[in-house]
Scaffold this motif. Structure first.
Motif, PDB file in Angstrom:
ATOM      1  N   HIS A  92       0.799  -1.224   0.000  1.00  0.00           N
ATOM      2  CA  HIS A  92       0.000   0.000   0.000  1.00  0.00           C
ATOM      3  C   HIS A  92       0.831   1.273   0.000  1.00  0.00           C
ATOM      4  O   HIS A  92       0.278   2.367  -0.087  1.00  0.00           O
ATOM      5  CB  HIS A  92      -0.928   0.009   1.205  1.00  0.00           C
ATOM      6  N   GLY A  93       2.124   1.153   0.136  1.00  0.00           N
ATOM      7  CA  GLY A  93       2.977   2.333   0.066  1.00  0.00           C
ATOM      8  C   GLY A  93       3.362   2.942   1.396  1.00  0.00           C
ATOM      9  O   GLY A  93       4.221   3.838   1.439  1.00  0.00           O
ATOM     10  N   ILE A  94       2.767   2.497   2.492  1.00  0.00           N
ATOM     11  CA  ILE A  94       3.189   2.995   3.798  1.00  0.00           C
ATOM     12  C   ILE A  94       4.449   2.236   4.199  1.00  0.00           C
ATOM     13  O   ILE A  94       4.431   1.002   4.263  1.00  0.00           O
ATOM     14  CB  ILE A  94       2.092   2.795   4.855  1.00  0.00           C
ATOM     15  N   PRO A  95       5.556   2.920   4.466  1.00  0.00           N
ATOM     16  CA  PRO A  95       6.805   2.210   4.783  1.00  0.00           C
ATOM     17  C   PRO A  95       6.644   1.284   5.977  1.00  0.00           C
ATOM     18  O   PRO A  95       6.053   1.671   7.000  1.00  0.00           O
ATOM     19  CB  PRO A  95       7.785   3.351   5.096  1.00  0.00           C
ATOM     20  N   THR A  96       7.154   0.078   5.842  1.00  0.00           N
ATOM     21  CA  THR A  96       7.062  -0.897   6.929  1.00  0.00           C
ATOM     22  C   THR A  96       7.732  -0.362   8.187  1.00  0.00           C
ATOM     23  O   THR A  96       7.227  -0.545   9.302  1.00  0.00           O
ATOM     24  CB  THR A  96       7.720  -2.223   6.503  1.00  0.00           C
ATOM     25  N   GLU A  97       8.859   0.319   8.019  1.00  0.00           N
ATOM     26  CA  GLU A  97       9.566   0.874   9.179  1.00  0.00           C
ATOM     27  C   GLU A  97       8.696   1.883   9.923  1.00  0.00           C
ATOM     28  O   GLU A  97       8.681   1.916  11.159  1.00  0.00           O
ATOM     29  CB  GLU A  97      10.859   1.537   8.731  1.00  0.00           C
ATOM     30  N   LEU A  98       7.945   2.690   9.188  1.00  0.00           N
ATOM     31  CA  LEU A  98       7.070   3.670   9.825  1.00  0.00           C
ATOM     32  C   LEU A  98       5.949   2.971  10.593  1.00  0.00           C
ATOM     33  O   LEU A  98       5.593   3.380  11.708  1.00  0.00           O
ATOM     34  CB  LEU A  98       6.485   4.614   8.775  1.00  0.00           C
ATOM     35  N   MET A  99       5.379   1.917  10.022  1.00  0.00           N
ATOM     36  CA  MET A  99       4.336   1.168  10.714  1.00  0.00           C
ATOM     37  C   MET A  99       4.876   0.540  11.996  1.00  0.00           C
ATOM     38  O   MET A  99       4.188   0.491  13.019  1.00  0.00           O
ATOM     39  CB  MET A  99       3.758   0.102   9.788  1.00  0.00           C
ATOM     40  N   GLN A 100       6.122   0.072  11.945  1.00  0.00           N
ATOM     41  CA  GLN A 100       6.744  -0.495  13.140  1.00  0.00           C
ATOM     42  C   GLN A 100       6.965   0.574  14.196  1.00  0.00           C
ATOM     43  O   GLN A 100       6.733   0.346  15.396  1.00  0.00           O
ATOM     44  CB  GLN A 100       8.062  -1.167  12.769  1.00  0.00           C
ATOM     45  N   GLN A 101       7.387   1.775  13.753  1.00  0.00           N
ATOM     46  CA  GLN A 101       7.601   2.873  14.698  1.00  0.00           C
ATOM     47  C   GLN A 101       6.290   3.287  15.350  1.00  0.00           C
ATOM     48  O   GLN A 101       6.246   3.592  16.551  1.00  0.00           O
ATOM     49  CB  GLN A 101       8.229   4.065  13.972  1.00  0.00           C
ATOM     50  N   LEU A 102       5.214   3.303  14.569  1.00  0.00           N
ATOM     51  CA  LEU A 102       3.899   3.629  15.112  1.00  0.00           C
ATOM     52  C   LEU A 102       3.543   2.679  16.238  1.00  0.00           C
ATOM     53  O   LEU A 102       3.039   3.105  17.296  1.00  0.00           O
ATOM     54  CB  LEU A 102       2.855   3.544  13.999  1.00  0.00           C
TER      55      LEU A 102
ATOM     56  N   LEU B 207      -3.362   7.049   1.279  1.00  0.00           N
ATOM     57  CA  LEU B 207      -3.966   5.737   1.054  1.00  0.00           C
ATOM     58  C   LEU B 207      -5.486   5.839   1.071  1.00  0.00           C
ATOM     59  O   LEU B 207      -6.166   5.259   0.202  1.00  0.00           O
ATOM     60  CB  LEU B 207      -3.493   4.750   2.119  1.00  0.00           C
ATOM     61  N   ALA B 208      -6.044   6.556   2.037  1.00  0.00           N
ATOM     62  CA  ALA B 208      -7.499   6.684   2.126  1.00  0.00           C
ATOM     63  C   ALA B 208      -8.065   7.336   0.871  1.00  0.00           C
ATOM     64  O   ALA B 208      -9.097   6.893   0.339  1.00  0.00           O
ATOM     65  CB  ALA B 208      -7.873   7.503   3.359  1.00  0.00           C
TER      66      ALA B 208
END
Length: 324
Positions: A64-74, A152-153
């Motif tokens: 979906h284009g959201i960086p995996t690293e950013l999702m992990q940081q969240l 994304l939305a």
């Protein structure tokens, strides 16, 4: 005009529904549609998200284009907040509004739900009073995540618009464009040996238009389909997309608002990060004129979104006794 309750299966419409659903048959894992966004066939993307919204009201998106690293940081900064002493978490506690931190208790269980709720966008509605200052990276991570989540939305809303035969901007504009409101709720469900006594999140549909959820790896999310509760399979780095009440109403029932809930785990901590996309509070929301006519009259009343929300939340408060 037909009764909205014929189309909205949320507990807010039927005060007795949650009690009935609690004893409904529990099936296996749900074959919730999974849409790979990293494909060049735009027509296929449109068809897949549209069919999923019509048949399920929920789907998962990958690549979906959201960086995996950013999702992990969240997820890291979210968990770090809940690991703080209770006194520090109460620094952003709820007051009169729905924003802030809250811990729910049930007799016989230390806690069945903690959550942090606050607005993300547009800037005019943000109250940083409810954004934790500890961990220090919380604001930076959530602001960056918001930028990606909005992109994304809007892509998803564009594909759904095209699937209805409308211009790609139709649904986004009908939600207020840049004034559409984004909110995040971090749900924290501690392990509970008495998990059978409560649900982490009672059965409900989402009040807004769209919800985009990232869970941790612990199962617990369920959707209601074909008269049974089905577990949603965890897919690493996927985003779970829920159709909410307003998209169902705007599309005159063509899209389904999915009933869903969260269960507790006896041994493992479960956390989820849903982002809710809603119209501006003073907007009128109802079936789009382009989707209604003599042969397809409006099935829902056009209401100010704030009024719809207040009515629904009041009904939820009455209905919680049936859910837990």
């Amino acid at each position: 005009m037909e009764d909205e309750r014929n189309y909205n299966t949320s507990p807010s419409s039927f005060p007795y529904l949650s009690k009935q659903l609690a004893s409904s048959t529990l099936g296996g894992s749900a074959d919730v549609p999974v849409v790979d966004l990293n494909i060049s066939d735009e027509e296929l993307l449109v068809r897949e998200v549209t069919e999923a919204s019509q048949e399920w009201g929920v789907f998962q998106v990958v690549n979906h284009g959201i960086p995996t690293e950013l999702m992990q940081q969240l997820q890291v900064v979210g968990k770090q907040f809940f690991d703080l002493p209770e006194a520090e978490k109460k620094a952003v506690a709820k007051e009169e509004d729905f924003e802030g931190y809250k811990r729910n208790y049930l007799e016989g269980i230390d806690a069945w739900d903690e959550h942090l709720f606050h607005r993300l966008s547009p800037p005019s509605i943000i109250n940083y009073k409810y954004w934790p200052k500890n961990p220090p990276q919380y604001r930076e991570v959530n602001e960056e995540y918001t930028r990606h989540m909005k992109k994304l939305a809007e892509k998803i809303l564009g594909w759904l618009s095209e699937g209805l035969g409308l211009p790609a901007v139709a649904l986004t504009q009908s939600l207020g464009g840049e004034t559409a409101e984004y909110l995040i709720r971090i749900n924290y469900y501690p392990p509970s040996p008495k998990s059978e006594l409560a649900l982490g999140g009672p059965a409900h549909t989402d009040i807004g238009a769209l919800a985009l959820l990232v869970p941790n790896e612990v199962p617990g999310l369920q959707v209601f389909k074909d008269e049974q509760w089905l577990d949603v399979e965890y897919i690493n780095s996927a985003v779970v997309v829920f159709i909410g009440d307003q998209l169902m109403r705007m599309t005159n029932g063509r899209f389904k608002n999915v009933l869903h809930r969260a269960t507790l785990n006896k041994e493992r901590l479960r956390i989820s990060w849903p982002v809710f996309v809603s119209p501006r509070h003073d907007m009128l929301v109802g079936p789009l004129p382009e989707l209604t006519g003599d042969e397809n009259p409006p099935k829902f009343e056009t209401l100010v979104f704030k009024d719809y929300s207040q009515q629904t939340i009041e009904n939820w408060e009455v209905d919680l006794q049936y859910s837990l």
